[in-house]
Design a protein around this motif. Structure first.
Motif, short mmCIF file in Angstrom:
data_model
loop_
_atom_site.label_atom_id
_atom_site.label_comp_id
_atom_site.label_asym_id
_atom_site.label_seq_id
_atom_site.Cartn_x
_atom_site.Cartn_y
_atom_site.Cartn_z
N MET A 37 0.83 -1.21 0.00
CA MET A 37 0.00 0.00 0.00
C MET A 37 0.87 1.26 0.00
SD MET A 37 -2.59 -0.96 3.07
CE MET A 37 -1.62 -2.35 3.63
N ASP A 75 -8.70 -1.34 -7.24
CA ASP A 75 -9.43 -0.74 -6.11
C ASP A 75 -10.54 0.19 -6.61
OD1 ASP A 75 -7.94 -1.98 -4.10
OD2 ASP A 75 -6.49 -0.36 -3.98
N THR A 108 -13.27 1.86 -0.50
CA THR A 108 -12.82 0.54 -0.04
C THR A 108 -13.04 0.36 1.46
OG1 THR A 108 -11.13 0.50 -1.76
CG2 THR A 108 -10.82 -1.00 0.07
N PHE A 132 -15.13 -2.66 3.24
CA PHE A 132 -14.61 -3.51 4.32
C PHE A 132 -15.56 -3.50 5.51
CE2 PHE A 132 -9.97 -4.92 4.05
CZ PHE A 132 -9.91 -4.84 2.67
N PHE A 138 -14.62 -8.29 -0.37
CA PHE A 138 -13.70 -7.47 -1.17
C PHE A 138 -12.70 -8.37 -1.90
CE2 PHE A 138 -9.74 -5.15 -1.81
CZ PHE A 138 -10.18 -3.99 -2.43
N ARG A 139 -12.14 -9.33 -1.20
CA ARG A 139 -11.13 -10.23 -1.79
C ARG A 139 -11.73 -11.08 -2.91
NH1 ARG A 139 -6.84 -7.44 -0.53
NH2 ARG A 139 -6.42 -7.30 1.71
N GLU A 176 -12.06 -8.87 -5.87
CA GLU A 176 -10.70 -8.61 -6.37
C GLU A 176 -10.28 -9.79 -7.26
OE1 GLU A 176 -7.77 -8.26 -3.17
OE2 GLU A 176 -7.18 -6.32 -3.98
N GLY A 229 -4.61 -3.75 -6.03
CA GLY A 229 -4.62 -3.37 -4.63
C GLY A 229 -3.44 -4.05 -3.95
N GLY A 230 -2.96 -3.45 -2.87
CA GLY A 230 -1.75 -3.94 -2.22
C GLY A 230 -1.84 -5.36 -1.68
N GLY A 231 -3.08 -5.86 -1.46
CA GLY A 231 -3.23 -7.20 -0.89
C GLY A 231 -3.62 -8.26 -1.92
N ARG A 274 -6.90 3.39 3.83
CA ARG A 274 -6.50 1.99 3.76
C ARG A 274 -6.92 1.25 5.02
NH1 ARG A 274 -4.69 5.49 -0.19
NH2 ARG A 274 -3.48 4.40 -1.78
N PRO A 275 -8.05 0.53 4.94
CA PRO A 275 -8.60 -0.11 6.14
C PRO A 275 -7.65 -1.10 6.80
CG PRO A 275 -9.67 -0.91 4.14
CD PRO A 275 -8.86 0.26 3.74
N VAL A 276 -6.76 -1.69 6.01
CA VAL A 276 -5.83 -2.68 6.58
C VAL A 276 -4.85 -2.01 7.56
CG1 VAL A 276 -4.00 -4.32 5.94
CG2 VAL A 276 -6.07 -4.21 4.58
N ARG A 309 4.64 -8.87 4.05
CA ARG A 309 4.10 -8.82 2.68
C ARG A 309 5.19 -8.94 1.60
NH1 ARG A 309 -0.89 -6.03 1.83
NH2 ARG A 309 -2.42 -7.01 3.19
O1 LIG Z 1 -2.86 -4.13 1.12
C1 LIG Z 1 -4.10 -4.35 1.23
O2 LIG Z 1 -4.51 -5.35 1.83
C2 LIG Z 1 -5.04 -3.39 0.61
C3 LIG Z 1 -4.55 -2.40 -0.21
C4 LIG Z 1 -5.43 -1.44 -0.91
O3 LIG Z 1 -4.90 -1.17 -2.20
C5 LIG Z 1 -6.86 -1.95 -1.01
O4 LIG Z 1 -6.96 -2.98 -1.95
C6 LIG Z 1 -7.35 -2.42 0.32
O5 LIG Z 1 -7.33 -1.30 1.17
C7 LIG Z 1 -6.48 -3.57 0.88
#
Ligand SMILES: O=C(O)C1=C[C@@H](O)[C@@H](O)[C@H](O)C1
Ligand SMILES: Nc1ncnc2c1ncn2[C@@H]1O[C@H](COP(=O)(O)OP(=O)(O)OP(=O)(O)O)[C@@H](O)[C@H]1O
Ligand SMILES: [Mg+2]
Length: 183
Positions: free
Chosen positions: A12, A35, A46, A50, A58-59, A62, A80-82, A120-122, A138
């Motif tokens: 992220m 995203d 986002t 969540f 969400f996953r 994705e 997205g970062g995840g 970024r909720p994570v 990660r």
């Molecule tokens: O690294 C993550 O888990 C995320 C990254 C963002 O791009 C979003 O996809 C979301 O906030 C989750």
């Protein structure tokens, strides 16, 4: 340049959306940010997705979105970062696209926290130590890539130009290999 999609991965805030958009513009390709696509579909941010539907929903979105994008060509896609946490996504992207990992050291990343923390909720409610732990954990999933770009102390424009040059060199190398193989 060949017609494979160019896919950006990384933690992220490393700049996937910002750099991806510029690379697409410079290559005259369509740009998709996964995203943003999911947010458009739900009509909410986002973090709201969540909260309202949970991370699992969400996953799943994705996954289906990225698998379908992998069947297309000539796109520049910022994930997205995840997203790369899911093996099926990793495999699909690595098999049919050029996967570019944007790398940033934790020291440089932490200077950007204020720019991203809200959306970024994570990262929500995590201490800096917890964020650091997640950042390093990660890195393993991002080690699945074709090209790695170190982005510390680099302007977005320079990163985009470096990527385009690299892709062009790869294309030329592939042409040489193909010709040699043909002889
Ligand atoms: O690294 C993550 O888990 C995320 C990254 C963002 O791009 C979003 O996809 C979301 O906030 C989750
Ligand atoms: N090379 C850079 N130098 C300075 N600031 C940058 C750079 N790249 C991105 N930024 C800034 O960092 C912030 C996060 O960038 P961006 O949204 O592109 O990250 P991301 O990798 O797409 O994150 P996410 O995985 O959460 O979608 C933005 O405010 C952006 O302007
Ligand atoms: Mg992004």
């Amino acid at each position: 340049m060949n017609d494979r999609n160019i896919i950006f991965i990384g933690f992220m805030g490393v700049g996937k959306t910002t750099v991806g958009q510029l690379v697409a513009q410079k290559l005259n390709r369509k740009f998709i940010d996964t995203d943003e696509e999911i947010e458009k579909e739900y009509g909410i941010a986002t973090s709201e997705i969540f909260k309202k539907f949970g991370e699992k929903v969400f996953r799943e979105k994705e996954m289906s979105l990225i698998i379908s994008l992998c069947k297309q060509k000539n796109l520049v896609v910022s994930l997205g970062g995840g997203a790369f946490l899911q093996e099926e996504i990793r495999n699909a992207c690595l098999a049919s696209c050029i996967v570019i990992f944007l790398d940033l050291t934790f020291e440089k990343w932490r200077e950007r926290i204020n720019l991203i923390i809200e959306s970024r909720p994570v990262l929500n409610g995590k201490s800096i130590e917890e964020m650091k732990e997640l950042f390093y954990k990660r890195q393993e999933i991002y080690s699945n890539h074709h090209i790695k770009i170190d982005t510390d102390n680099k302007e977005v424009e320079d990163i985009a130009d470096q990527i385009i040059k690299l892709l062009e060199n790869r294309r030329l190398q592939n042409l040489v290999h193909t010709e040699e193989g043909d002889i």
